[in-house]
Design an enzyme around this catalytic site. Structure first.
Site, PDB file in Angstrom:
ATOM      1  N   TYR A   1       0.845  -1.211   0.000  1.00  0.00           N
ATOM      2  CA  TYR A   1       0.000   0.000   0.000  1.00  0.00           C
ATOM      3  C   TYR A   1       0.878   1.259   0.000  1.00  0.00           C
ATOM      4  O   TYR A   1       0.599   2.221  -0.728  1.00  0.00           O
ATOM      5  CB  TYR A   1      -0.899  -0.072   1.236  1.00  0.00           C
ATOM      6  CG  TYR A   1      -1.978   0.966   1.357  1.00  0.00           C
ATOM      7  CD1 TYR A   1      -3.173   0.859   0.642  1.00  0.00           C
ATOM      8  CD2 TYR A   1      -1.844   2.044   2.238  1.00  0.00           C
ATOM      9  CE1 TYR A   1      -4.190   1.801   0.792  1.00  0.00           C
ATOM     10  CE2 TYR A   1      -2.847   2.985   2.393  1.00  0.00           C
ATOM     11  CZ  TYR A   1      -4.016   2.857   1.670  1.00  0.00           C
ATOM     12  OH  TYR A   1      -5.018   3.801   1.828  1.00  0.00           O
TER      13      TYR A   1
ATOM     14  N   ALA B   1       3.857   1.520  -1.192  1.00  0.00           N
ATOM     15  CA  ALA B   1       4.476   1.619  -2.524  1.00  0.00           C
ATOM     16  C   ALA B   1       3.482   2.170  -3.535  1.00  0.00           C
ATOM     17  O   ALA B   1       3.820   3.029  -4.361  1.00  0.00           O
ATOM     18  CB  ALA B   1       4.977   0.246  -2.973  1.00  0.00           C
TER      19      ALA B   1
HETATM   20  P1  NAP Z   1     -13.801   1.993   1.030  1.00  0.00           P
HETATM   21  O1  NAP Z   1     -14.848   2.508   1.936  1.00  0.00           O
HETATM   22  O2  NAP Z   1     -13.304   0.611   1.181  1.00  0.00           O
HETATM   23  O3  NAP Z   1     -14.311   2.221  -0.487  1.00  0.00           O
HETATM   24  C1  NAP Z   1     -13.487   1.821  -1.543  1.00  0.00           C
HETATM   25  C2  NAP Z   1     -14.093   2.273  -2.835  1.00  0.00           C
HETATM   26  O4  NAP Z   1     -13.188   1.917  -3.915  1.00  0.00           O
HETATM   27  C3  NAP Z   1     -15.424   1.587  -3.155  1.00  0.00           C
HETATM   28  O5  NAP Z   1     -16.262   2.535  -3.777  1.00  0.00           O
HETATM   29  C4  NAP Z   1     -15.031   0.485  -4.135  1.00  0.00           C
HETATM   30  O6  NAP Z   1     -16.052   0.120  -5.061  1.00  0.00           O
HETATM   31  C5  NAP Z   1     -13.914   1.176  -4.878  1.00  0.00           C
HETATM   32  N1  NAP Z   1     -13.017   0.244  -5.562  1.00  0.00           N
HETATM   33  C6  NAP Z   1     -12.222  -0.697  -4.996  1.00  0.00           C
HETATM   34  N2  NAP Z   1     -11.560  -1.364  -5.961  1.00  0.00           N
HETATM   35  C7  NAP Z   1     -11.943  -0.820  -7.146  1.00  0.00           C
HETATM   36  C8  NAP Z   1     -11.629  -1.084  -8.498  1.00  0.00           C
HETATM   37  N3  NAP Z   1     -10.762  -2.045  -8.823  1.00  0.00           N
HETATM   38  N4  NAP Z   1     -12.219  -0.342  -9.464  1.00  0.00           N
HETATM   39  C9  NAP Z   1     -13.102   0.633  -9.150  1.00  0.00           C
HETATM   40  N5  NAP Z   1     -13.445   0.928  -7.878  1.00  0.00           N
HETATM   41  C10 NAP Z   1     -12.875   0.196  -6.893  1.00  0.00           C
HETATM   42  O7  NAP Z   1     -12.482   2.892   1.112  1.00  0.00           O
HETATM   43  P2  NAP Z   1     -12.246   4.401   1.602  1.00  0.00           P
HETATM   44  O8  NAP Z   1     -11.786   4.352   2.992  1.00  0.00           O
HETATM   45  O9  NAP Z   1     -13.371   5.249   1.212  1.00  0.00           O
HETATM   46  O10 NAP Z   1     -10.960   4.754   0.716  1.00  0.00           O
HETATM   47  C11 NAP Z   1     -11.025   5.567  -0.438  1.00  0.00           C
HETATM   48  C12 NAP Z   1      -9.598   5.956  -0.817  1.00  0.00           C
HETATM   49  O11 NAP Z   1      -9.001   6.648   0.270  1.00  0.00           O
HETATM   50  C13 NAP Z   1      -8.703   4.758  -1.104  1.00  0.00           C
HETATM   51  O12 NAP Z   1      -7.840   5.062  -2.183  1.00  0.00           O
HETATM   52  C14 NAP Z   1      -7.906   4.612   0.178  1.00  0.00           C
HETATM   53  O13 NAP Z   1      -6.669   3.997  -0.061  1.00  0.00           O
HETATM   54  C15 NAP Z   1      -7.771   6.057   0.591  1.00  0.00           C
HETATM   55  N6  NAP Z   1      -7.487   6.239   2.013  1.00  0.00           N
HETATM   56  C16 NAP Z   1      -8.403   5.857   2.957  1.00  0.00           C
HETATM   57  C17 NAP Z   1      -8.088   6.070   4.304  1.00  0.00           C
HETATM   58  C18 NAP Z   1      -9.039   5.708   5.409  1.00  0.00           C
HETATM   59  O14 NAP Z   1      -8.651   5.829   6.584  1.00  0.00           O
HETATM   60  N7  NAP Z   1     -10.261   5.268   5.123  1.00  0.00           N
HETATM   61  C19 NAP Z   1      -6.868   6.636   4.656  1.00  0.00           C
HETATM   62  C20 NAP Z   1      -5.972   7.007   3.664  1.00  0.00           C
HETATM   63  C21 NAP Z   1      -6.303   6.814   2.343  1.00  0.00           C
HETATM   64  P3  NAP Z   1     -17.145  -1.049  -4.714  1.00  0.00           P
HETATM   65  O15 NAP Z   1     -18.115  -0.405  -3.755  1.00  0.00           O
HETATM   66  O16 NAP Z   1     -17.772  -1.397  -6.015  1.00  0.00           O
HETATM   67  O17 NAP Z   1     -16.391  -2.168  -4.084  1.00  0.00           O
END
Ligand code: NAP
Length: 242
Positions: A153, A155
């Site tokens: 992650y 990377a």
């Molecule tokens: P989440 O609630 O798990 O939601 C992930 C989203 O990404 C979902 O809408 C999912 O779609 C979509 N997704 C996953 N794989 C995909 C693919 N191959 N193609 C298209 N869509 C895809 O995650 P989140 O916490 O909102 O995270 C959103 C972003 O913020 C991510 O990039 C994560 O790395 C980053 N981030 C999050 C945090 C945190 O604390 N939450 C911290 C730092 C960074 P489906 O619903 O169809 O599965």
């Protein structure tokens, strides 16, 4: 009509960004991979705000599927131009490097880093021609600091940060900005398995962040008011790491 595409707009941070951009007057293209019901809920929330949007299913890790979906969308919306792109889709597959399986490595890299390429490359030309664009990449504190158990992650997000800085310099003269936002711990399904009570003691603000707070920052970077900010990585982590 101004159009914005948010990858992974069906849940969590992506959903909050979709709602924010709709409030700002964008017609939002809500991408999702498999969770159609949740993508529909995002559309309902957009409609509740008086906004407009539509869903576009594709797996950002699959270059052909992504290209076909974007071509299909452009054919169905002749003359429409996506001027804001938020590369938000991402997953975690944490493991210590010693135990990390090839699939755990490649899945995380393919979605975040290759997904950034697969979606951005086909949409960039139109932004350059129209001399306006906003590309916002959702990265992570993990991609700045590196976190144990997240070599894959870190990377992927570190690669996106470097790509943000490189691309920003390529396209700045054409009115296209490229920035990254780097959240710390945000309350979503992605962090639902973490020990919030324990971890929040490490955070100066004493709490996890809300998806809406990240969306506010993305909204500013998507606006015309942020024209002089490019190539930046803006942390949003409650003071956890500066
Ligand atoms: P989440 O609630 O798990 O939601 C992930 C989203 O990404 C979902 O809408 C999912 O779609 C979509 N997704 C996953 N794989 C995909 C693919 N191959 N193609 C298209 N869509 C895809 O995650 P989140 O916490 O909102 O995270 C959103 C972003 O913020 C991510 O990039 C994560 O790395 C980053 N981030 C999050 C945090 C945190 O604390 N939450 C911290 C730092 C960074 P489906 O619903 O169809 O599965």
């Amino acid at each position: 009509m101004k159009y914005a595409l948010v990858t992974g707009g069906s849940r969590g941070i992506g959903r909050a960004i979709c709602v924010k951009l709709a409030q700002m007057g964008y017609q939002v293209v809500v991408n999702y991979k498999s969770n159609k019901e949740e993508a529909e809920k995002t559309l309902e929330l957009i409609a509740e705000q008086g906004g407009k949007g539509d869903m576009l299913q594709f797996d950002v890790a699959n270059a052909q599927e992504t290209a076909a979906a974007l071509e299909g969308w452009h054919s169905a919306n002749a003359g429409a131009h996506i001027s804001v792109l938020v590369n938000n889709a991402g997953i975690r597959k944490d493991n210590l490097m010693m135990w990390m399986q090839p699939e755990e490595w490649s899945a995380v890299l393919n979605i975040s880093l290759n997904g950034f390429y697969n979606v951005t490359q086909p949409l960039l030309k139109n932004m350059l021609v129209k001399k306006f664009g906003r590309i916002i990449n959702v990265v992570s504190l993990s991609g700045i600091k590196g976190l144990p158990g997240q070599t894959n992650y870190s990377a992927a997000k570190g690669g996106m940060i470097a790509a943000t800085k490189a691309l920003a310099q390529e396209v700045a003269k054409k009115g296209v900005t490229v920035n990254a936002v780097a959240p710390g711990f945000i309350k979503t399904e992605m962090t639902a398995d973490l020990d919030e009570a324990e971890l929040k003691r490490l955070i100066p603000t004493g709490r996890f962040g809300e998806a809406k707070e990240v969306a506010e920052l993305v909204g500013f970077l998507a606006s015309e008011n942020s024209a002089y900010i490019t190539g930046e990585v803006i942390s949003i982590n409650g003071g956890l790491y500066t």
